[in-house]
Write a protein that holds these residues in place. Structure first.
Motif, PDB file in Angstrom:
ATOM      1  N   HIS A 205      30.913 -48.363  72.130  1.00  0.00           N
ATOM      2  CA  HIS A 205      30.514 -49.524  71.327  1.00  0.00           C
ATOM      3  C   HIS A 205      29.620 -49.097  70.164  1.00  0.00           C
ATOM      4  CE1 HIS A 205      32.206 -51.903  74.571  1.00  0.00           C
ATOM      5  NE2 HIS A 205      31.405 -51.287  75.422  1.00  0.00           N
ATOM      6  N   TYR A 208      28.062 -52.057  68.069  1.00  0.00           N
ATOM      7  CA  TYR A 208      27.011 -52.799  68.779  1.00  0.00           C
ATOM      8  C   TYR A 208      25.706 -52.007  68.789  1.00  0.00           C
ATOM      9  CZ  TYR A 208      24.403 -54.708  72.744  1.00  0.00           C
ATOM     10  OH  TYR A 208      23.422 -55.215  73.553  1.00  0.00           O
ATOM     11  N   TYR A 209      25.792 -50.732  69.178  1.00  0.00           N
ATOM     12  CA  TYR A 209      24.577 -49.909  69.231  1.00  0.00           C
ATOM     13  C   TYR A 209      24.033 -49.607  67.838  1.00  0.00           C
ATOM     14  CZ  TYR A 209      25.439 -49.204  74.199  1.00  0.00           C
ATOM     15  OH  TYR A 209      25.622 -49.406  75.541  1.00  0.00           O
ATOM     16  N   PRO A 216      28.810 -56.102  72.566  1.00  0.00           N
ATOM     17  CA  PRO A 216      29.748 -54.986  72.733  1.00  0.00           C
ATOM     18  C   PRO A 216      31.153 -55.485  73.024  1.00  0.00           C
ATOM     19  CG  PRO A 216      28.404 -55.240  74.704  1.00  0.00           C
ATOM     20  CD  PRO A 216      27.879 -56.223  73.694  1.00  0.00           C
TER      21      PRO A 216
END
Length: 279
Positions: A205, A208-209, A216
């Motif tokens: 992901h 997202y991170y 995610p």
């Protein structure tokens, strides 16, 4: 054809020995057996572009470069008369002589890796993941300061009553006198030439991170990041000395170290099982 990681050496050999293919192969073999793998890692790996770090773009084929490097490194121990292997043996011989001179006030622990070992992953490198080699030999190792930290962490867990006697004071303030503990931890090296393997961290992901997505999602593309490790079943030699000549203190430090290596591990990523020893 020579491995890609020796591209710079290959050019030098061609200039020195001319265009004969047999001469080039012989020259490259000699340079491979004598070169410092740590220097190749930080300066001559194929992921480097033109110029000098850190302003160099990362190669898209870091996996290929790492695989070639790991294979070549692992084969050095098989080359007869290889300089790096002779240097490693010389380091062990010097440490053994140091213990012998102390007439029994030193102790040795040989411990074998139960899992892969990674070290120096936070160091800068164009592959995004660093690795630590001894500067003189070009072999993975554990600095004595790290070895001491493992033993001290074990002493803390076991509530060892002689912690300060062995290691010195843990905290030093304006009203605390600093003094060295009795036990000295030498750098730890592989007993034989080790084998390197390539491992991978696979981020599923990245958006997202990276703060580009609020959750995610399974539609994101994984981004594999490859890094070097020392193969499991590699045996390291850990040597401990007593400043005062007290053999029982060195022996106790080795027992604490044994516990720390098996229960806490060494190097990076120990929380997920890397760097576990048995011995």
């Amino acid at each position: 054809m020579a491995p890609a990681i020796f591209c710079h050496q290959r050019e030098a050999v061609e200039q020195l020995l001319g265009a004969k293919e047999q001469d080039k192969r012989v020259g490259i073999e000699r340079m491979r057996s004598a070169s410092n793998a740590g220097l190749v890692w930080i300066r001559y790996l194929d992921v480097w572009g033109d110029g000098l770090p850190p302003d160099i773009p990362r190669s898209a084929d870091s996996r290929g470069a790492l695989t070639t490097f790991a294979k070549d490194f692992s084969e050095r121990g098989k080359l007869p008369g290889a300089t790096p292997l002779r240097l490693l043996n010389a380091v062990h011989a010097r440490q053994v002589r140091a213990i012998e001179r102390l007439r029994g006030s030193g102790a040795t622990l040989q411990a074998e890796l139960e899992s892969r070992f990674a070290t120096g992953l936070g160091g800068p490198h164009p592959t995004d993941i660093g690795f630590t080699f001894d500067r003189s030999i070009g072999v993975p190792y554990l600095p004595g300061s790290s070895v001491k930290g493992i033993a001290r962490a074990a002493a803390r867990l076991l509530e060892e009553p002689r912690q300060e006697e062995l290691f010195g004071p843990e905290k030093i303030g304006s009203d605390t006198k600093a003094w060295a503990g009795d036990v000295v931890f030498l750098d730890a090296y592989p007993v034989a030439w080790p084998r390197l393997e390539v491992d991978v961290i696979n981020c599923h992901h990245p958006a997202y991170y990276g703060g580009k997505a609020s959750y995610p999602a399974e539609t994101e593309d994984p981004v594999p990041v490859y890094f070097l490790t020392v193969a499991k079943e590699t045996t390291f030699a850990f040597r401990v000395l007593s400043r005062s000549g007290a053999a029982e203190r060195a022996a106790r430090a080795v027992e604490l170290l044994r516990f720390g290596l098996s229960e806490l591990g060494a190097g990076a990523k120990t929380a997920v099982g890397y760097g576990a020893f048995t011995g």
